[in-house]
Design an enzyme around this catalytic site. Sequence first.
Site, short mmCIF file in Angstrom:
data_model
loop_
_atom_site.label_atom_id
_atom_site.label_comp_id
_atom_site.label_asym_id
_atom_site.label_seq_id
_atom_site.Cartn_x
_atom_site.Cartn_y
_atom_site.Cartn_z
N ASN A 10 0.85 -1.19 0.00
CA ASN A 10 0.00 0.00 0.00
C ASN A 10 0.89 1.25 0.00
OD1 ASN A 10 -1.47 2.24 0.99
ND2 ASN A 10 -3.01 0.88 1.92
N ASP A 69 -1.72 -4.42 11.19
CA ASP A 69 -3.06 -4.95 10.97
C ASP A 69 -4.01 -4.06 11.76
OD1 ASP A 69 -4.29 -7.28 9.55
OD2 ASP A 69 -5.29 -7.49 11.47
#
Length: 189
Positions: A10, A69
Amino acid sequence: MKQLCFATNNAHKINEVAFALGGAFEILTLAEIGCTEELPETTGTISGNSRQKARYVTDHFQIDCFADDSGLEVDALNGEPGVDTAFYSGSRDHAKNMAFLLTKLDGITNRRARFRSVITLVQNGEEDQFEGTVEGRIATNLQGEGGFGYDPIFIPEGYDQTFGELSMEIKNGMSHRAKAVRALVAFLA
Ligand code: IMP
């Protein structure tokens, strides 16, 4: 310069962290270390999945690494969607995920929720975790089109607008991920 893999592809996340580290490390993406497979995320918890992803990279690619996460926890739903945030409605479609959550909360007055982010760093075989949370509540309908994911239905504490309506500067100053990244950067510095 010391190399450190950030277990993501990302670009937004990479830039955010590279900027915060101020050039002290060379940050490599998964693509740059030749990792093309899906990283395992099977532990059932946000912190467990963060650790599992970082360990997978250090075990298979022999490079120090950190992985993140995150997820949304809603008190009235006993912490759901939590680790299932990305696929809550059964698909990665954020519109469907938000609609699914709003339906579950229909008629429920306790809208309290938080975003949680956990980063695991594995460096020289040693493991450290950094966590960030932002408290808030779930709106009754979608408001605003900025940000991503569940931003249009999350109202951070102290505000009347959702992350979808607030500017990126305001969101990035207080977000769960920003707090976890700041803790990681302070540790590495
Ligand atoms: P990830 O582990 O950072 O990929 O996040 C898992 C899921 O949580 C994403 O697919 C989003 O649906 C949601 N999420 C994480 N961070 C945010 C955020 O800052 N705003 C809105 N949704 C988020």
